[in-house]
Design an enzyme around this catalytic site. Structure first.
Site, mmCIF file in Angstrom:
data_model
loop_
_atom_site.group_PDB
_atom_site.id
_atom_site.type_symbol
_atom_site.label_atom_id
_atom_site.label_comp_id
_atom_site.label_asym_id
_atom_site.label_seq_id
_atom_site.Cartn_x
_atom_site.Cartn_y
_atom_site.Cartn_z
ATOM 1 N N TYR A 150 -16.831 0.972 56.817
ATOM 2 C CA TYR A 150 -17.805 0.435 56.929
ATOM 3 C C TYR A 150 -18.607 0.503 56.468
ATOM 4 O O TYR A 150 -19.165 1.545 57.416
ATOM 5 C CB TYR A 150 -17.496 -1.206 57.539
ATOM 6 C CG TYR A 150 -19.434 -2.068 56.790
ATOM 7 C CD1 TYR A 150 -18.342 -2.346 55.176
ATOM 8 C CD2 TYR A 150 -20.161 -2.436 57.454
ATOM 9 C CE1 TYR A 150 -19.654 -3.699 55.227
ATOM 10 C CE2 TYR A 150 -20.546 -2.947 56.888
ATOM 11 C CZ TYR A 150 -20.189 -4.524 55.629
ATOM 12 O OH TYR A 150 -21.412 -4.756 55.552
ATOM 13 N N ASN A 184 -22.109 0.654 58.375
ATOM 14 C CA ASN A 184 -22.332 1.083 59.302
ATOM 15 C C ASN A 184 -21.675 1.667 60.338
ATOM 16 O O ASN A 184 -21.875 1.303 61.729
ATOM 17 C CB ASN A 184 -22.606 -0.095 60.909
ATOM 18 C CG ASN A 184 -21.412 -1.752 60.634
ATOM 19 O OD1 ASN A 184 -19.870 -0.998 60.853
ATOM 20 N ND2 ASN A 184 -22.050 -2.322 61.275
ATOM 21 N N LYS A 185 -20.474 1.915 60.306
ATOM 22 C CA LYS A 185 -19.588 3.274 61.335
ATOM 23 C C LYS A 185 -20.097 4.613 61.328
ATOM 24 O O LYS A 185 -20.605 5.093 59.773
ATOM 25 C CB LYS A 185 -17.639 2.818 61.115
ATOM 26 C CG LYS A 185 -17.069 1.863 60.585
ATOM 27 C CD LYS A 185 -17.811 0.886 62.226
ATOM 28 C CE LYS A 185 -16.905 -0.304 62.033
ATOM 29 N NZ LYS A 185 -17.432 -1.025 61.499
ATOM 30 N N HIS A 186 -19.273 5.028 61.850
ATOM 31 C CA HIS A 186 -19.821 6.531 62.241
ATOM 32 C C HIS A 186 -19.419 7.390 61.005
ATOM 33 O O HIS A 186 -20.563 8.512 60.405
ATOM 34 C CB HIS A 186 -19.598 7.291 63.861
ATOM 35 C CG HIS A 186 -20.014 7.093 64.933
ATOM 36 N ND1 HIS A 186 -20.003 7.614 66.293
ATOM 37 C CD2 HIS A 186 -21.704 5.038 64.837
ATOM 38 C CE1 HIS A 186 -20.596 6.441 66.729
ATOM 39 N NE2 HIS A 186 -21.005 5.239 66.348
ATOM 40 N N ILE A 187 -18.620 7.297 60.912
ATOM 41 C CA ILE A 187 -18.508 7.448 59.439
ATOM 42 C C ILE A 187 -17.952 6.714 58.222
ATOM 43 O O ILE A 187 -16.797 5.586 58.857
ATOM 44 C CB ILE A 187 -16.849 8.328 59.199
ATOM 45 C CG1 ILE A 187 -16.736 9.547 60.700
ATOM 46 C CG2 ILE A 187 -15.549 8.783 58.452
ATOM 47 C CD1 ILE A 187 -15.465 10.361 61.295
#
Length: 374
Positions: free
Chosen positions: A183, A185-188
């Protein structure tokens, strides 16, 4: 409010090869789930995590659905999981016909309290769903020992743990099967998207089949089982490959951000800051979470309202599984109480934490926090 003064809760960082790889998809026509970036993303992330197999899917929630199904969890089974987590975890269990059994969380790390798990094991327990929360991993050594002792499967939800390790070993490498989310907001990020990881070739093949409607390999459009369309597109995978190339840099940014916030917010009364580290991991600060002390005369909802008026985006904490109206209507969790999860759900929230956050924006957040709490 003027867009230039508002600090959003999350803004992704897309300054690597994202545009180049997306244009390659468009030029070649490979925009569906059949393109070459899918396999590349699966293999590269599996190698990074130390897994043999990666199965890309359309989001992190369906990664859990497919994992539960692939493990054969169903009616009559019980699965232990944290009370404090996103509803996707419990929903995957409920949809399978199994029963979610929850444990409270630790008040300092906000992860599931490993010491409470054994008391919840019954002859019907089939698996433990371990969910790493916000920035620190669950203590996996005693959890895995417990699962081994009772012959239980382990589903590791590492959705928020890109680049994090437990005792030096990558999160997402533990248990029978693990899942990631991509998603924004994730680091990837791949916009939407997820990944299932395992070392078991049969489990990997089962997940591949489930994500693609369970077509029979020898005869398309003939089905012995019901699956789903959980496929990731080549364009999403192209984003994922570009983001994965930058993961080490992203982890550095997040940890620097966490240290900066801790310095800026130190001394503001009535606020519990994230734990910087445990014996087995340094915080990766997926988000920068806060919990209000009981001495603060208002709750997280009011704090978020006040911060919004000062131009600061925020998000609430997860609402506990045992208090979800949808599950209560099903007759689940009747009479159960998990006080730590209940408290932090009402008194916890997180401030802007995206990878594109600037020092100036963090200072703006800190200034607003001081106005609200001092």
């Amino acid at each position: 409010m003027n867009r230039n003064t508002f600090v959003p809760v999350n803004e992704p960082l897309l300054k690597g090869n994202e545009e180049k790889y997306l244009l390659e998809c468009i030029r070649t026509g490979w925009i569906s789930s059949e393109g070459p970036f899918i396999k590349q993303f699966e293999e590269q992330l599996a190698a990074r995590v130390g897994r043999k197999y990666g199965v890309a899917v359309s989001n992190g929630s369906v990664a859990l659905d497919a994992s539960v199904a692939a493990l054969g969890i169903g009616a009559g089974d019980e699965v232990i999981l944290p009370a404090f987590t996103i509803i996707s975890c419990a929903a995957a269990i409920v949809r399978s016909g199994a029963v979610p059994v929850v444990v409270d969380c630790d008040p300092v790390t906000w992860n599931m309290d490993v010491a409470q798990v054994e008391a919840r094991i019954t002859p019907r327990t089939k698996a433990i769903m371990v969910v790493h929360i916000f920035g620190l991993p669950v203590d996996m050594k005693p959890m895995l020992a417990l699962a081994h002792r009772y012959g239980l499967k382990v589903i590791e939800d590492a959705a928020e743990m890109h680049g994090q390790t437990y005792a030096g070993k990558p999160c997402g490498s533990f248990g029978d099967i693990s899942t990631f989310s991509f998603y924004p907001n994730k680091h990837i990020t791949t916009g939407e998207g997820g990944m299932i990881m395992t070392d078991d070739p049969a489990l990997a093949e089962k997940c591949r089949s489930l994500r693609n409607l369970c077509f029979k390999p020898e005869q398309r459009f003939v089905h012995d089982e019901l699956g789903w369309n959980f496929r990731m597109t080549n364009m999403q995978a192209a984003l994922g490959v570009a983001q994965l190339e930058q993961l080490d840099k992203f982890v550095q940014i997040k940890r620097r951000m966490g240290a900066r916030y801790t310095s800026l917010l130190a001394g503001i009364p009535g606020i519990q800051l994230p734990l910087p580290r445990t014996d087995f991991a340094d915080n990766i600060y997926w988000v920068y979470g806060l919990v209000l002390a009981d001495s603060v005369p208002f709750d997280a909802k009011e704090a978020m309202t006040r911060l919004a008026k000062l131009g600061i985006g925020t998000r609430p904490y997860f609402w506990p599984m045992h208090e979800q109206p949808v599950f209560r209507k099903m007759g689940l969790f009747a009479g159960e109480s998990y006080p730590v999860a209940e408290r932090i759900a009402r008194r916890g929230f997180y401030v802007p934490s995206g990878l594109a956050l600037t020092d100036g924006q963090m200072e703006q957040v800190a200034e607003a926090m001081r106005k609200v709490f001092q």
